[in-house]
Design an enzyme around this catalytic site. Structure first.
Site, PDB file in Angstrom:
ATOM      1  NE  ARG A  70     -11.303  24.335 -13.559  1.00 21.21           N
ATOM      2  CZ  ARG A  70     -12.307  24.703 -12.757  1.00 21.21           C
ATOM      3  NH1 ARG A  70     -13.372  25.287 -13.269  1.00 21.21           N
ATOM      4  NH2 ARG A  70     -12.245  24.476 -11.462  1.00 21.21           N
ATOM      5  NE  ARG A  96     -20.207  25.372 -12.116  1.00 18.88           N
ATOM      6  CZ  ARG A  96     -20.248  24.883 -10.886  1.00 18.88           C
ATOM      7  NH1 ARG A  96     -19.148  24.699 -10.190  1.00 18.88           N
ATOM      8  NH2 ARG A  96     -21.404  24.590 -10.329  1.00 18.88           N
ATOM      9  CB  ILE A  97     -12.745  28.642 -13.582  1.00 22.72           C
ATOM     10  CG1 ILE A  97     -12.962  29.488 -12.319  1.00 22.72           C
ATOM     11  CG2 ILE A  97     -11.420  28.966 -14.247  1.00 22.72           C
ATOM     12  CD1 ILE A  97     -12.088  29.060 -11.158  1.00 22.72           C
ATOM     13  CG  ASN A 112     -16.260  37.470 -16.584  1.00 23.17           C
ATOM     14  OD1 ASN A 112     -17.445  37.105 -16.528  1.00 23.17           O
ATOM     15  ND2 ASN A 112     -15.504  37.554 -15.503  1.00 23.17           N
ATOM     16  CG  HIS A 114     -15.363  40.557 -11.257  1.00 21.72           C
ATOM     17  ND1 HIS A 114     -15.624  39.294 -10.767  1.00 21.72           N
ATOM     18  CD2 HIS A 114     -14.792  41.254 -10.231  1.00 21.72           C
ATOM     19  CE1 HIS A 114     -15.219  39.217  -9.511  1.00 21.72           C
ATOM     20  NE2 HIS A 114     -14.715  40.393  -9.162  1.00 21.72           N
ATOM     21  CD  GLU A 147      -4.724  29.087 -20.769  1.00 15.29           C
ATOM     22  OE1 GLU A 147      -4.155  28.265 -20.046  1.00 15.29           O
ATOM     23  OE2 GLU A 147      -4.492  29.206 -21.986  1.00 15.29           O
ATOM     24  CD  GLU A 148      -2.886  34.390 -14.097  1.00 13.40           C
ATOM     25  OE1 GLU A 148      -2.945  34.966 -13.009  1.00 13.40           O
ATOM     26  OE2 GLU A 148      -2.000  34.595 -14.938  1.00 13.40           O
ATOM     27  CB  VAL A 149      -9.901  33.314 -11.360  1.00 11.91           C
ATOM     28  CG1 VAL A 149     -11.248  33.825 -10.871  1.00 11.91           C
ATOM     29  CG2 VAL A 149      -9.897  31.804 -11.449  1.00 11.91           C
TER      30      VAL A 149
END
Ligand code: GRF
Length: 205
Positions: A70, A96-97, A112, A114, A147-149
């Site tokens: 990653r 992708r993360i 982003n 969602h 840094e978290e989803v």
């Protein structure tokens, strides 16, 4: 200087993995306030790449499977956006993360979208998760990437009612109508400096 204040143009790179209908909504917005310098995909052959090519936007394919980690993938994504001259990343259906290698190079400069009202239903299949839980209202969230989803500071949300006969396709289609209206508005406001982030808190002015 005249009454008009000088402001640097902050161009964007759009990251995609699929159909690219949100990319199209951005392409079709005449007063976005920035140029889409590059469209970066994690796989070849997707409809989003055709939309970019049709609009004359340079494309870059970074096939996920060709990277050892990653971290290497994230570095390549950040490099390709930076080398295209873009200062902001706009994730539009990117599956992708992004690792810290990309997030730290674009601090508070990655957006982003969602298809749920975060923090409800993060991750993949958000629309199916909402239906499975029997919620009566779901929606769209636009947030900054950390840094978290599906986690960073929320910039804007819009609610979408769940109807009694909804299946995933019908509900997602109604969510997407809202996405295509909301994302360009938020990107334009962000690029115009109307949205700022102070210590992780989003401030609209
Ligand atoms: C959108 O529903 C977005 O919220 C989610 O993935 C979908 C992408 O659709 N992250 P498209 O590729 O923009 O048509």
């Amino acid at each position: 200087m005249t009454g008009r204040q000088w402001r640097a143009i902050i161009d964007i790179g759009v990251l995609v993995s699929g159909s690219g209908s949100n990319l199209q909504a951005l392409i079709d917005t005449p007063d976005l306030g920035a140029e889409i310098r590059v469209v970066v995909a994690d796989r070849p052959g997707i409809k989003a790449l055709g939309r970019a090519q049709q609009a004359g936007i340079p494309t870059f394919v970074l096939p996920w499977g060709e990277f050892g980690s990653r971290s290497e993938f994230s570095t390549a994504v950040a490099d390709s956006v930076e080398e295209a001259g873009a200062k902001v990343m706009v994730l539009a259906g990117f599956m992708r993360i992004l690792g810290s290698e990309a997030v730290r190079r674009f601090p508070d400069r990655i957006l982003n979208i969602h298809p749920s009202l975060l923090p409800a239903f993060p991750g993949a299949n958000a629309v199916a998760q909402a239906l499975a839980h029997g919620v009566k209202v779901t929606g769209v969230t636009i947030h900054l990437v950390d840094e978290e989803v599906d986690h960073g500071p929320i910039i804007a949300q819009r609610a979408v009612p769940v109807l009694p006969d909804d299946d995933v396709a019908a509900l997602h289609a109604r969510i997407q109508v809202q996405e295509h209206d909301l994302y360009p508005r938020v990107v334009r406001a962000f690029l115009a400096g109307e949205v700022t982030v102070v210590d992780g808190e989003v401030i609209w002015r």
